[in-house]
Design a protein around this motif. Structure first.
Motif, PDB file in Angstrom:
ATOM      1  N   HIS A  85      -4.774   6.782   2.259  1.00  0.00           N
ATOM      2  CA  HIS A  85      -5.231   7.216   3.586  1.00  0.00           C
ATOM      3  C   HIS A  85      -6.750   7.269   3.653  1.00  0.00           C
ATOM      4  N   THR A  86      -7.406   7.740   2.579  1.00  0.00           N
ATOM      5  CA  THR A  86      -8.859   7.891   2.613  1.00  0.00           C
ATOM      6  C   THR A  86      -9.596   6.593   2.305  1.00  0.00           C
ATOM      7  N   GLY A  89      -6.970   3.696   4.937  1.00  0.00           N
ATOM      8  CA  GLY A  89      -6.561   4.145   6.262  1.00  0.00           C
ATOM      9  C   GLY A  89      -7.724   4.681   7.063  1.00  0.00           C
ATOM     10  N   MET A  94      -6.563  15.008   6.299  1.00  0.00           N
ATOM     11  CA  MET A  94      -5.122  14.921   6.081  1.00  0.00           C
ATOM     12  C   MET A  94      -4.714  15.840   4.931  1.00  0.00           C
ATOM     13  N   LEU A  99       1.865  14.153   4.188  1.00  0.00           N
ATOM     14  CA  LEU A  99       2.233  12.802   3.766  1.00  0.00           C
ATOM     15  C   LEU A  99       3.451  12.745   2.857  1.00  0.00           C
TER      16      LEU A  99
END
Length: 249
Positions: A85-86, A89, A94, A99
């Motif tokens: 995600h980091t 994404g 988050m 997740l």
């Protein structure tokens, strides 16, 4: 506003005040980490200056990540959805728990080899654009960890507010604009503040040096820029280094 909300707002404003005074990233980040960890309370924070790179991150507590832990993270992070995600994404704040379930988290090799030894049972991570490095767009990643009690919706909201401001300031500071005529890093910091209209006394206070030292830096910078005084130096710096010299937002 509740007492807790007021305290949280004060912690965020402390970060914003520091960002407004920032002159260079090298001196900013060490002072910034404890304030971020107060604004989004946790046991530790990891600041990776280039998300997804092998660069050694800054941590609080210092020395949190040993070489063995870093090597294990490099081997095993590809399977971690929060890392994805980091790094790949959008990088918005988050929580780990958003997740994956605790069972899925504990099944990760990175949990056994990295997160559990660090006491990172709960995590909140984000990344954001932060200027360019070596001519390439850069993203910084920040991860908060706790051993007990998950991060709250208020923590996520605070991180979102800080993310916007961090991105804006680091886009201004990082990387430093190529320094003209062999001007040193400290001379460039003095020139940047001079171009923003600060007096020698104010520059000395901002950089925690003496006014006499400011005079010396300016004397050397005048010769390198081939100018005769403050106004010419400020104009030369604004022309040649606009990203450094413009006022902070």
């Amino acid at each position: 506003m509740s007492a807790a909300a007021e305290a949280g707002l004060r912690r965020i404003l402390a970060v914003v005040d520091l960002l407004g005074d920032a002159v260079d990233e090298e001196s900013l980040v060490p002072a910034l980490l404890p304030l971020l960890l107060a604004a989004v309370p946790g046991d530790s924070i990891v600041w990776s200056s280039r998300a997804g790179s092998a660069d050694r991150p800054l941590t609080l507590p210092a020395g949190l990540l040993t070489d063995d832990l870093r090597e294990a993270f490099a081997r095993e992070s590809a399977a971690d959805p929060l890392v994805a995600h980091t790094t790949l994404g959008p990088g918005t704040p988050m929580r780990r728990s958003t997740l994956q379930t605790p069972g899925a988290f504990h099944a990760l090799a990175a949990y056994t080899d990295v997160y559990r030894p660090c006491g990172s049972e709960h995590q909140l991570a984000m990344s954001f654009p932060a200027g360019r490095a070596d001519g390439v767009p850069r993203r910084v990643c920040v991860a908060f960890s706790r051993s007990g009690g998950d991060f709250s919706d208020d923590d996520v909201a605070a991180a979102a507010v800080l993310r916007t401001r961090l991105s804006r300031v680091l886009g201004r500071l990082a990387p430093p604009t190529p320094v003209p005529s062999a001007v040193t890093r400290r001379e460039s910091a003095v020139l940047a503040l001079l171009a923003r209209g600060l007096t020698n006394q104010q520059i000395a206070h901002r950089l925690a040096i003496s006014p006499r030292t400011v005079d010396k830096h300016l004397e050397h910078a005048y010769a390198k820029l081939q100018v005769g005084g403050r106004v010419e130096a400020a104009n030369a710096w604004l022309t040649r280094s606009p990203a450094v010299a413009r006022p902070a937002p």
